[in-house]
Design a protein around this motif. Structure first.
Motif, mmCIF file in Angstrom:
data_model
loop_
_atom_site.group_PDB
_atom_site.id
_atom_site.type_symbol
_atom_site.label_atom_id
_atom_site.label_comp_id
_atom_site.label_asym_id
_atom_site.label_seq_id
_atom_site.Cartn_x
_atom_site.Cartn_y
_atom_site.Cartn_z
ATOM 1 N N GLU A 196 0.821 -1.224 0.000
ATOM 2 C CA GLU A 196 0.000 0.000 0.000
ATOM 3 C C GLU A 196 0.846 1.260 0.000
ATOM 4 O OE1 GLU A 196 -1.801 3.505 1.894
ATOM 5 O OE2 GLU A 196 -0.245 2.250 2.768
ATOM 6 N N ILE A 197 2.022 1.200 0.643
ATOM 7 C CA ILE A 197 2.851 2.402 0.717
ATOM 8 C C ILE A 197 3.273 2.836 -0.683
ATOM 9 C CG2 ILE A 197 5.068 3.337 1.525
ATOM 10 C CD1 ILE A 197 4.787 1.444 3.965
ATOM 11 N N HIS A 236 0.141 3.927 -2.857
ATOM 12 C CA HIS A 236 -0.527 5.203 -2.588
ATOM 13 C C HIS A 236 0.405 6.406 -2.545
ATOM 14 C CE1 HIS A 236 -4.590 3.616 -0.881
ATOM 15 N NE2 HIS A 236 -4.633 3.861 -2.176
ATOM 16 N N MET A 237 1.726 6.163 -2.456
ATOM 17 C CA MET A 237 2.578 7.343 -2.374
ATOM 18 C C MET A 237 2.761 7.969 -3.765
ATOM 19 S SD MET A 237 6.331 5.827 -1.711
ATOM 20 C CE MET A 237 7.397 5.404 -3.065
ATOM 21 N N SER A 286 8.460 -1.624 -0.557
ATOM 22 C CA SER A 286 8.796 -0.421 0.216
ATOM 23 C C SER A 286 9.824 -0.741 1.309
ATOM 24 C CB SER A 286 7.547 0.220 0.827
ATOM 25 O OG SER A 286 7.070 -0.530 1.915
ATOM 26 N N ARG A 292 13.365 0.012 0.575
ATOM 27 C CA ARG A 292 13.773 1.411 0.666
ATOM 28 C C ARG A 292 14.257 1.730 2.085
ATOM 29 N NH1 ARG A 292 10.305 4.462 -3.792
ATOM 30 N NH2 ARG A 292 11.049 6.281 -2.655
ATOM 31 N N SER A 293 13.564 1.171 3.085
ATOM 32 C CA SER A 293 14.052 1.296 4.463
ATOM 33 C C SER A 293 15.408 0.625 4.591
ATOM 34 C CB SER A 293 13.090 0.619 5.445
ATOM 35 O OG SER A 293 11.797 1.095 5.291
ATOM 36 N N ARG A 295 17.710 0.121 2.286
ATOM 37 C CA ARG A 295 18.782 0.878 1.632
ATOM 38 C C ARG A 295 19.258 2.021 2.541
ATOM 39 N NH1 ARG A 295 20.043 1.383 -4.137
ATOM 40 N NH2 ARG A 295 21.297 3.250 -4.418
ATOM 41 N N TYR A 296 18.290 2.681 3.173
ATOM 42 C CA TYR A 296 18.608 3.735 4.144
ATOM 43 C C TYR A 296 19.448 3.144 5.275
ATOM 44 C CZ TYR A 296 17.519 7.829 7.128
ATOM 45 O OH TYR A 296 17.577 8.965 7.912
ATOM 46 N N ASN A 312 23.094 2.434 4.281
ATOM 47 C CA ASN A 312 23.918 3.658 4.276
ATOM 48 C C ASN A 312 24.308 4.067 5.696
ATOM 49 O OD1 ASN A 312 23.949 3.922 1.486
ATOM 50 N ND2 ASN A 312 22.060 5.127 1.450
ATOM 51 N N PRO A 345 5.162 0.852 8.454
ATOM 52 C CA PRO A 345 6.306 0.280 7.738
ATOM 53 C C PRO A 345 7.449 -0.073 8.684
ATOM 54 C CG PRO A 345 6.235 2.661 7.439
ATOM 55 C CD PRO A 345 4.979 2.288 8.179
ATOM 56 N N LEU A 346 8.257 -1.041 8.280
ATOM 57 C CA LEU A 346 9.518 -1.296 8.986
ATOM 58 C C LEU A 346 10.400 -0.089 8.756
ATOM 59 C CD1 LEU A 346 9.855 -4.996 8.008
ATOM 60 C CD2 LEU A 346 10.195 -4.167 10.339
ATOM 61 N N ASN A 347 10.901 0.510 9.835
ATOM 62 C CA ASN A 347 11.718 1.706 9.642
ATOM 63 C C ASN A 347 13.196 1.335 9.677
ATOM 64 O OD1 ASN A 347 12.655 1.861 12.410
ATOM 65 N ND2 ASN A 347 10.564 2.521 12.937
ATOM 66 N N PRO A 348 14.046 2.226 9.173
ATOM 67 C CA PRO A 348 15.470 1.898 9.089
ATOM 68 C C PRO A 348 16.061 1.503 10.442
ATOM 69 C CG PRO A 348 14.995 3.855 7.805
ATOM 70 C CD PRO A 348 13.732 3.531 8.544
#
Lengths: 379, 182
Positions: free
Chosen positions: A172-173, A176-177, A286, A289-290, A292-293, A296, A365-368
């Motif tokens: 969904e993230i 819808h984003m 999605s 993307r977390s 990859r952040y 880094n 979402p799972l955050n970094p």
């Protein structure tokens, strides 16, 4: 000339990608968080002489897509987990009858109605195993608005090339984003159209393997008459129980996707800082993307993390993951479910390294930070 | 603005704050050639419940699409202030509609406030453009995009009959905050 740039929603990009690929039919039933795909196509398809139909339910929608495809149309449906559950019988029908079509699953949580407005990634094993019986699966998992466009185009290409249903799953993230998209020019992305029969109608058999692993499919209404069934069938399409036909057909329908030369076409991955990685993160959609952040941030701390991001989830990138499993100290699999793709990673690494799952199913979402903490558990 | 800049718009569902976020993201990515991601979260209710819209702007491609630590936040209602005016970075900014947010969130950030909805109603003549007043105000507060880029994005979004109304709303919000910053 500069490319056309827009801020576009993921679901809108899916619809635009379908149009780019030559989709002329959409049959569906509205469901959050996929409805915008249908909304956009209900406006755009009639403008190009295509057809949009809202069916009585998800089952009818899938049937309409199979029927439309048999007439030669590139056909699409879009739904979410509850809808995909209802479509399973007909997805199996499209597998055995070898009918090209594309199914979009914008994933929310589950089971059942779950949380319609929240994101999930808990349909990824359903994509592989949802319908009964042995069958090959192609499932793509884009992670950005731009990639939803290009992967929807690729889904149609693979559906036509391999004559089978192809699923595109995004959470969904991403659905819808809104983010920046550069629209590909016509001709910039490959568009594969269905191979036409090279024989006359009286000599045509829809499953004649003398034309290769994927025999051409004639469109109904073009003078070719043939039989379509969910039963095991002989080369002429009529039901059979003859062991040699059944066995050969079952095996062919899997090998057409899973043999090495097909995998070379279908599999698609992105690797980020994997070469010297000591801990590998396997993440898609999605969540990648977390991840990859997180990679880094971890690198800034001197921890050699790398990201493996499948863009084709099924068939699973077995050889590459097995090879990486021998090189790293551990593989972390973050996903918005309680343990699905980690099972596949474990299966292929065969115990050569630990596989740590990180699941989240609370609609966030799972955050970094969560991924960073899990990577640090790898010793 | 080479690194990520994160802005959160929050209020009640139906106030147009998701639209405000979309317009800001369009201003950044179409008018200024930057990368921008807009996302939202909302409950099952279409209107009334607290809703938020987040915009991330960067010169480079954006990985994690949700806010990590917010540079600037808007809260139009008490419920949204309670629920979403958190995770603001030290030295960040929070803009409040002073008629509706009486219990101000506490934290290491600067609070700015004016009666946003009342300004839309009394000075512009239509309460419905409160989101555009708020957008102008947030752009003035953050310089996330230029004043012109923001205005251009607003005008590209609204029907022709409402161009003047929205231009006035945007400029009023912008000027009010620039006055507060003096």
């Amino acid at each position: 000339m500069a490319k056309k740039v827009a801020l576009l929603q993921g679901n809108d990009a899916c619809a635009q990608g379908a149009l780019y690929a030559g989709c002329t039919f959409f049959g569906g039933y509205p469901i959050t968080p996929s409805t915008e795909v249908a909304e956009v196509l209900s406006i755009e398809l009639p403008k190009i002489g295509g057809k949009f139909i809202q069916m009585e339910d998800e089952i009818g929608a899938m049937a309409s897509v199979i029927g439309a495809s048999l007439t030669g149309s590139k056909a699409l449906t879009a739904t979410s987990g509850p809808g995909v559950s209802l479509k399973q019988e007909l997805i199996g029908y499209a597998c055995i009858a070898e009918v090209p079509c594309v199914i979009i699953n914008v994933m929310r949580g589950g089971p059942s109605t779950g949380m319609p407005t929240g994101p999930g990634q808990s349909d990824v094993q359903q994509a592989k195993w949802g319908t009964h019986g042995d069958h090959a699966t192609i499932a793509l998992v884009p992670a950005s608005v731009q990639e939803i466009f290009t992967e929807t185009v690729r889904a149609f290409n693979l559906a036509e090339k391999y004559r089978m249903p192809v699923q595109v799953l995004y959470d969904e993230i991403v659905g819808h984003m809104r983010e920046r998209i550069e629209f590909p020019e016509p001709g910039e992305l490959e568009v594969i159209n269905r191979a036409a029969p090279t024989v006359t109608p009286e000599n045509y058999k829809p499953y004649d393997t003398s034309f290769g692993d994927v025999p051409p499919l004639a469109g109904f209404g073009t003078g070719y008459r043939f039989h379509v069934t969910g039963l095991n069938k002989a080369q002429d399409g009529f039901p059979t129980t003859k062991a040699e036909y059944v066995d050969a057909e079952e095996r062919r329908q899997i090998s057409k996707v899973e043999k090495d030369e097909a995998r070379a076409v279908i599999e698609k991955n992105e690797e980020y800082l994997v070469d010297d990685a000591e801990v590998l993160i396997f993440a898609y959609g999605s969540t990648s993307r977390s991840a990859r952040y997180a990679v880094n941030e971890l690198r800034k701390e001197g921890i050699k993390a790398g990201l493996f991001r499948p863009i084709t989830l099924w068939p699973f990138p077995e050889k590459r993951i097995a090879a990486l499993g021998k090189k790293v100290k551990g593989i972390v699999v973050p996903e918005m479910n309680l343990g699905q793709m980690n099972l596949e990673v474990e299966r292929v690494v065969k115990g050569t390294c630990p596989v740590l799952h990180l699941g989240r199913v609370d609609g966030e979402p799972l955050n970094p930070g969560q991924i960073i903490a899990k990577v640090k558990e790898v010793k | 603005m080479s690194k990520r800049y994160e802005i959160r718009f929050s209020g009640a569902g139906g106030q147009g704050l998701i639209t405000a976020g979309i317009i800001l993201a369009e201003a950044a990515c179409i008018n200024e050639g930057k990368h921008a991601v807009q996302s939202q979260s909302y409950g099952p209710e279409a209107r009334g419940g607290a809703s938020k819209s987040e915009v991330i702007i960067s010169d480079t491609p954006i990985d994690y699409p949700k806010a990590t630590i917010v540079d600037a936040c808007l809260a139009m209602t008490q419920e949204s202030a309670d629920k979403y005016a958190n995770g603001i970075k030290a030295g960040g900014v929070l803009l409040l509609d002073s008629d509706f947010v009486k219990n101000e969130p506490k934290g290491d950030f600067k609070i700015y406030k004016f009666p946003i909805t009342r300004t839309a109603k009394d000075e512009i003549g239509r309460e419905i453009v409160a989101n555009v007043v708020a957008l102008g105000a947030m752009i003035a507060l953050t310089d996330a995009v230029s004043r012109d880029a923001g205005l251009k994005a607003v005008l590209a979004k609204v029907p022709e009959a409402f161009l003047d109304l929205n231009k006035k709303a945007y400029n009023t919000g912008y000027d009010k905050v620039k006055d507060l910053l003096k």
